[in-house]
Design a protein around this motif. Sequence first.
Motif, short mmCIF file in Angstrom:
data_model
loop_
_atom_site.label_atom_id
_atom_site.label_comp_id
_atom_site.label_asym_id
_atom_site.label_seq_id
_atom_site.Cartn_x
_atom_site.Cartn_y
_atom_site.Cartn_z
N GLY A 147 4.50 -3.03 7.90
CA GLY A 147 5.73 -2.97 7.71
C GLY A 147 6.44 -2.43 6.40
N VAL A 148 7.66 -2.26 6.13
CA VAL A 148 8.19 -2.05 4.69
C VAL A 148 9.29 -2.85 4.24
CG1 VAL A 148 7.94 0.56 5.56
CG2 VAL A 148 9.98 -0.84 6.11
N PHE A 149 9.34 -2.67 3.06
CA PHE A 149 10.39 -3.42 2.30
C PHE A 149 11.68 -2.84 2.40
CE2 PHE A 149 6.22 -4.26 0.67
CZ PHE A 149 6.07 -5.36 0.55
N ARG A 150 12.82 -3.69 3.02
CA ARG A 150 14.20 -3.06 2.93
C ARG A 150 15.40 -3.94 2.13
NH1 ARG A 150 14.42 1.15 6.79
NH2 ARG A 150 13.05 0.69 8.65
N PRO A 151 15.09 -4.71 1.13
CA PRO A 151 13.90 -5.00 0.38
C PRO A 151 12.98 -6.08 1.13
CG PRO A 151 15.62 -6.00 -0.64
CD PRO A 151 16.17 -5.32 0.50
N ASN A 152 13.62 -6.83 2.02
CA ASN A 152 13.09 -7.78 2.88
C ASN A 152 11.85 -7.16 3.71
OD1 ASN A 152 14.34 -9.87 1.44
ND2 ASN A 152 16.24 -9.54 2.92
N MET A 153 10.82 -7.86 3.82
CA MET A 153 9.85 -7.43 4.78
C MET A 153 10.18 -7.26 6.38
SD MET A 153 6.73 -9.62 3.44
CE MET A 153 5.54 -9.56 4.59
N THR A 154 10.13 -6.00 6.60
CA THR A 154 10.55 -5.55 8.11
C THR A 154 9.51 -4.88 8.69
OG1 THR A 154 12.74 -5.04 6.85
CG2 THR A 154 12.53 -4.23 9.31
N ALA A 155 9.01 -5.45 9.84
CA ALA A 155 7.95 -4.80 10.74
C ALA A 155 8.23 -3.49 11.20
CB ALA A 155 7.37 -5.88 11.58
N ILE A 156 7.22 -2.65 11.09
CA ILE A 156 7.24 -1.36 11.92
C ILE A 156 5.95 -1.08 12.61
CG2 ILE A 156 9.25 -0.20 10.56
CD1 ILE A 156 6.97 1.17 8.99
N ASN A 157 5.63 0.00 13.33
CA ASN A 157 4.65 0.38 14.14
C ASN A 157 3.76 1.07 13.50
OD1 ASN A 157 5.35 -1.49 16.31
ND2 ASN A 157 6.74 0.10 16.91
N GLN A 158 4.35 1.67 12.62
CA GLN A 158 3.37 2.93 12.09
C GLN A 158 3.50 3.27 10.51
OE1 GLN A 158 3.53 6.99 13.41
NE2 GLN A 158 1.60 6.67 14.40
N LEU A 159 2.51 3.38 9.72
CA LEU A 159 2.72 3.94 8.28
C LEU A 159 1.93 5.15 8.40
CD1 LEU A 159 2.49 0.78 6.04
CD2 LEU A 159 4.68 2.30 6.37
N SER A 160 2.44 6.33 7.83
CA SER A 160 1.55 7.52 7.87
C SER A 160 1.72 8.04 6.42
CB SER A 160 2.27 8.56 8.87
OG SER A 160 3.54 9.06 8.57
N ALA A 161 0.61 8.91 6.28
CA ALA A 161 0.57 9.72 4.96
C ALA A 161 1.85 9.87 4.19
CB ALA A 161 -0.41 11.01 5.01
N GLY A 162 1.69 9.50 2.91
CA GLY A 162 3.03 9.61 2.03
C GLY A 162 3.89 8.23 1.95
N GLU A 163 3.60 7.40 2.95
CA GLU A 163 4.61 6.41 2.97
C GLU A 163 4.03 5.17 2.34
OE1 GLU A 163 7.58 6.00 6.86
OE2 GLU A 163 5.38 6.12 7.48
N VAL A 167 0.75 -1.04 -0.06
CA VAL A 167 0.06 0.05 -0.05
C VAL A 167 0.77 1.23 -0.03
CG1 VAL A 167 -1.86 -1.02 1.25
CG2 VAL A 167 -0.03 0.03 2.57
N LYS A 168 0.16 2.28 -0.57
CA LYS A 168 0.70 3.54 -0.20
C LYS A 168 -0.33 4.42 0.36
CE LYS A 168 1.67 8.05 -1.94
NZ LYS A 168 1.50 9.07 -3.00
N VAL A 169 0.04 4.99 1.75
CA VAL A 169 -0.76 5.50 2.55
C VAL A 169 -0.96 7.01 1.93
CG1 VAL A 169 -1.18 6.47 4.68
CG2 VAL A 169 -0.02 4.23 4.52
N VAL A 170 -2.15 7.20 1.47
CA VAL A 170 -2.49 8.51 0.87
C VAL A 170 -2.81 9.78 1.74
CG1 VAL A 170 -3.77 9.67 -0.86
CG2 VAL A 170 -2.89 7.65 -1.36
N ASP A 171 -3.62 9.40 2.69
CA ASP A 171 -3.96 10.24 3.97
C ASP A 171 -4.04 9.49 5.31
OD1 ASP A 171 -4.63 12.47 2.29
OD2 ASP A 171 -6.37 11.59 1.74
N GLY A 172 -4.03 10.10 6.43
CA GLY A 172 -4.16 9.47 7.69
C GLY A 172 -2.97 8.69 8.07
N VAL A 173 -3.16 7.98 9.01
CA VAL A 173 -1.91 7.25 9.76
C VAL A 173 -2.47 5.54 9.92
CG1 VAL A 173 -0.48 6.93 11.75
CG2 VAL A 173 -1.04 9.08 10.78
N LEU A 174 -1.80 4.70 9.88
CA LEU A 174 -2.09 3.37 10.15
C LEU A 174 -1.00 2.91 11.31
CD1 LEU A 174 -3.65 0.98 9.21
CD2 LEU A 174 -1.74 0.36 7.64
N ASN A 175 -1.89 2.26 12.37
CA ASN A 175 -1.02 1.71 13.34
C ASN A 175 -1.16 0.17 13.31
OD1 ASN A 175 0.53 3.83 14.91
ND2 ASN A 175 -1.91 4.69 14.80
N SER A 176 -0.07 -0.57 13.69
CA SER A 176 -0.15 -2.13 14.01
C SER A 176 -1.19 -2.15 15.07
CB SER A 176 1.21 -2.58 14.27
OG SER A 176 1.50 -2.03 15.27
N GLY A 177 -2.08 -3.36 14.78
CA GLY A 177 -3.30 -3.49 15.68
C GLY A 177 -4.40 -2.81 15.12
#
Lengths: 417, 607
Positions: B241-257, B213-223
Amino acid sequence: MWRLPTLDGSTTIGSMNQPSSAATTLLHVPLPADAPPGVYVHVPFCRHICPYCDFNTYSGQEALVPRYVAALLEEMRLLVRAEPERAGRGAPTLFFGGGTPSLLPAADVARLIEGSRAHFGLRTDAEVTLEANPESVDAAYLEGIRAAGVNRLSLGVQSQRRAGLRVLGRGHKSLEAGQAFMAAREAGFENISLDFIYGWPGQTADDWEADLATLLEWQPEHVSLYALIVEPGTPLHAAVQRGILTPVEDDRVADFHERALEVLAAAGWEHYEIANWAREPRYRSRHNQLYWQNSDYFGLGAGAHFHHGNLRGGNLLLPAAYCTAVERGELPRMATETLSADTALGESLMLGLRLLVDGVGADDIRARHGVDLAATYAAEIARFTALSLLEWHAGSRLRLTPRGALLANEVCAAFLR
Amino acid sequence: MIEQSRIRNFSIIAHIDHGKSTLADRLLEYTGTLSQREMVDQVLDSMDLEREKGITIKARAVRMAFRAADGIEYELNLIDTPGHVDFSYEVSRSLAACEGALLVVDAAQGIEAQTIANVYLALENDLAMIAVINKIDLPNAMPERVRHEVSELIGLLDEEIIYASAKEGRGIPEILQAIVSSIPPPSGDPQAPLRALIFDSHYDPYKGVIAYVKVVDGVLNSGDRIRLMATGKESEIIEIGVFRPNMTAINQLSAGEVGYIATGLKVVRDCQVGDTVTLAERPAVESLPGYRPAKPMVFAGFYPVDSEDYPMLRDALERLQLNDASLVFVPESSDALGFGFRCGFLGLLHMEIIQERLEREYGIDLLATAPSVEYEVVKNNGEIVAVDNPSDLPDPGEIAEVREPYMQISIIAPARYIGVIMELVTTRRGTFEEMEYLDEDRVHLKFGMPLGELIIDFYDQLKSRTQGYASLDYTFAGMRAADLVKLDVLVNGQPVDALSMITHRDDAYFRGRALVQQLRKLIPRQLFDVPVQAAIGSRIISRETIKALRKNVLAKCYGGDVTRKRKLLEKQKEGKARMKIVGNVEIPQEAFMAVLSLNQDAAAERN
């Protein structure tokens, strides 16, 4: 209740639906489990290898012959020790095949026949065949092997056309084949078989007509007419792949086969097996019939094959490796396969259907495999009889029709499970 | 959390072989996302099949960190796009997730048709463009000429055109710097309700469907609990999470990410590309624009060669479908082929990929019928039915009209091939629409053509007639009525349903004749004469006879080697077992694909 065939073909066995000829009867005797095995001796040496041949043969190894003959005699001893009962039944046939068995000195042929008598109880009325190439025999040699006990000569003529001998890469000239045949007659051979090959690249209908005419003129007792097979791995195959030689189309080969049928039938010959004709039924090849009747046989020599009951197998292919194994006192076996009941049944059909006169008897199949032929293969039999490829003969014998003979693979494959 | 001003989201647009994968590798390497040691060649194409076919099937996204000339570290998200026209919808969604694109053009080849199509897609999405003229190390490179071609296509500033050789690593820092300075940062509202665009997905056996996904607006939190706006599905997030390039878990994705959501959903169908992810608690009012459910365009019957493999084939298709929302299949049965599935694909390449994966990954011996399209049949009673299997076409008496999918096709090729292309297109019922010179030598041709003609060997023919110089792109342009008839094939008097085809009435005679001639060569001789006929309704339009086999026999005894003889026969029998039996005739598998090689013969016939 089983009786064995005898050399003169006079034996008759009381089975129902008796065909007219006594000789025919003889040949479809179902062989019981304790029938005596024939003996095949492979001679894997050739002066040169013919370009179409994919048999187990070697050129330039003639120096091995003395050692090889000694090894054959030793293998006989080993086999007798391993299977005293089977070896003691009295062999009805001995067949020297090759390669070029006529490369063996007559004295060696004599020792091997002697050995077969001693070890396998080769019967006094046994059929003893030796394959010969026209260029490797002369009067003295022929007299020698005749005296040694060879009573049937199989001569590899292949063709009397110069173009045929050339494209088949044979080592003899057409004149030599005629001379060899005459010499064999003079040496006292009264049972001579000739091999011809048809369907060689470039062969015309006239070429074939001429070879058939030669055959009738010479009046041998038996002929084998083989349609040329371009076997992978042979120089012939390579030449075909590279477009140097063009094989005769299958339909033309079928024409040649049918022409042979006509010519030989008109001359009164018996077409008793797909590729084999006998001038009279008593001249059928008894040894080869053991194969088609799915009987037992010993196989001696490099790459030779044996069949004992539900076992099939073969010897080591290389002559030197074969000799070494035997000299160590080992049976020179390469591999042995145990046949399932289904496979053995399929083989009885696959082989027996090649016998165009006798075919496969329902009684024989029941006696040998304990199944009902008509019921077990109801679908296959219905399909092929509807297509006129198979027919019931004399009520209980299943056999190929003349058209079916040319399509034997199609029919036989269907009977394999 | 990084500020939006320091994020750059971009895609790479390139024709196959123009060096996209190599360039992506260099970017990862230069930014230290992967060390050279970790570097597997062409990281982005992770499926074997992709690497072999030299194309990217599944898009992926990779996050890189790059310290620009201003000394600030930027977060660059490379969103990879599939490189084939079958996947143009996926491309459009990937582009929609970006603010900019690198247009990679081979310095020796110039711009190709698909590239242009994708450039237009990028421009529609308002992306900032940077042109990379790649492979300048090639001896036949013509960078100036290609630069001119690119400028003609899209007006770019000088610093927006970069010469590079990804292979030799030339131009890489310049490209990274241009990404930072020419591509705008995303501009979503972090305070607004969540709206995230799904641009790809894959199925993970442990985490379920992973949405890219690309977060266009708002914020997504794990859970968080998410809702998919088009399908209405809700689910508890397992991980983000994000790809670095392997899948790496994070807690939050916010607008633009850009990143991934392990959605916990079980099938990708519930999580389709183009759909919008929002929060179940605080849903967005409006979904993001551009969603379109996956729609198969090409259909074929897939049958197991061995009917016992049917359950295995069903399981394999179900598994592939977990990962592929555009694959559809329904059971069907054919008189000739037994039980199988009618499968729908985005296009021919998609079909080939699925076919190969079934054979390679699942070990299924597969028989595929010739591909077909979905026709719309208007019956006399006004009823409209969709027909994706030619043998299902209703009786001609019931048909008022048949409509077929019509495509707009676009071909770029050297001008010397205009003649052969025109000829090929017109023999396929194509109509010329427009021609435009890209430069003095290369032309851009536009045609209309039925999809049914396009999927039968058209691309191969185009390539072979233009010595490989032409490139092709196509888009759906609606359904059109045409005078179509069903051509049936009868073998030994029995119709073979799997060989039926729908064709234009004017072509029926040629195709019927070519088809029976082809079949006469492909069907081995049987034990009896076999007539092969082509028919329209009850009218026979062509006939050939396969003469009965006369000879198949082993002559020799092989010195008692019965085993060898038996093996030979068993092999012959095995060969037969692989054939399908129709009306007592053994038909080899190739025969069912005979339709594919027809047009060539039919065209030759006409000339």
